[in-house]
Enzyme design. Structure first.
Site, short mmCIF file in Angstrom:
data_model
loop_
_atom_site.label_atom_id
_atom_site.label_comp_id
_atom_site.label_asym_id
_atom_site.label_seq_id
_atom_site.Cartn_x
_atom_site.Cartn_y
_atom_site.Cartn_z
N SER A 46 132.82 -83.62 -27.33
CA SER A 46 132.06 -82.37 -27.25
C SER A 46 132.83 -81.29 -27.98
CB SER A 46 131.85 -81.97 -25.80
OG SER A 46 131.20 -80.70 -25.70
N TYR A 92 135.36 -80.38 -17.22
CA TYR A 92 134.61 -81.04 -18.30
C TYR A 92 135.36 -80.91 -19.62
CZ TYR A 92 130.86 -81.91 -21.69
OH TYR A 92 130.10 -82.39 -22.74
#
Length: 251
Positions: free
Chosen positions: A137, A151
């Site tokens: 990501s 995350y």
């Protein structure tokens, strides 16, 4: 070019969202695709829709990952492509985050990458060929977002793992790379609500959220024979989201 006919590919977390988009593009490129997911209902439905195969998998179990890889080898004889895509992104403020929430994020997003890569690398090493593509990501490695510190840590961790693993296996004809999506319109992103979607769309210079297939196209390239000279790299696929210095820079 980029013909994946006769290639055997595993896509973890392929039942929905980005994983489904990856599986769909691999199928279009000619690969035999095995969707592996803990969601058996969605996984079976996706496999039927895409004309591929489904196997149930809990990526947090090392033995389950090893068993899946062995089943694929027993059935198809080899593994050419691993798309380590499984991921979750529940929010939690840093002050209120529990150890269990932190551990779950790292187990599903980061440890599973290790489990699956380790399982397939022994097969790919013997073949002297393989392609591993990790879904990381922009969050963590490049950007940050409130309530996603766990995350971001898991996604940045995937890139650190990738670089060293790529060096370790480059001599065997194996490449290990990552895609780094920005905001992709999936079921999970939609669950964040309309206000969040509008905010994220405004942050993207191309003035649209990405589609799962946009990630799939990049994965197909990295999974191809033609991408043999690319390893240990993360490719950002975000519509220019990380480029502006400020919101005013978006025209």
């Amino acid at each position: 070019m980029f013909d994946l006919s006769q290639h055997i590919a595993i896509v973890t977390g392929g039942a929905k969202g980005i994983g489904k988009g990856i599986a769909a593009t691999l199928v279009k490129a000619g690969a035999v695709v095995i969707v592996a997911d803990i969601d058996t209902e969605s996984g079976a439905r996706t496999a039927a829709e895409l004309n591929c195969h489904f196997k149930a998998l809990d990526v947090t179990s090392q033995s389950a990952c090893q068993q899946l890889v062995q089943e694929v080898v027993d059935e198809w004889g080899r593994i050419d492509i691993l798309c380590s895509n499984t991921g979750i992104f529940p929010q939690a403020s840093l002050e209120e985050m529990t150890e269990a929430q932190w551990d779950q994020m790292q187990a599903v997003n980061l440890k599973s990458t290790f489990f699956m890569a380790q399982a397939v690398l022994a097969i790919m090493k013997a073949q002297r060929y393989g392609r591993i593509v990790i879904t990381s990501s922009i969050t963590g490695a490049i950007t940050g977002y409130p309530h996603w510190s766990h995350y971001g840590a898991s996604k940045a961790g995937q890139l650190g793992f990738m670089r060293s693993a790529a060096l370790e296996y480059a001599q065997y004809g194996i490449t290990i790379n990552a895609v780094m999506p920005g905001n992709i319109l999936t079921e999970g992103l939609a669950d964040q609500g309309e206000a969040y979607l509008e905010q994220m769309t405004r942050a993207v210079p191309v003035k649209a959220l990405g589609k799962p297939e946009d990630i799939g196209y990049t994965v197909c390239f990295l999974a191809s024979k033609e991408a043999r000279f690319i390893t240990g790299q993360g490719i950002v696929v975000d519509g220019g989201q990380v480029l502006p210095e400020s919101p005013e820079a978006i025209l």
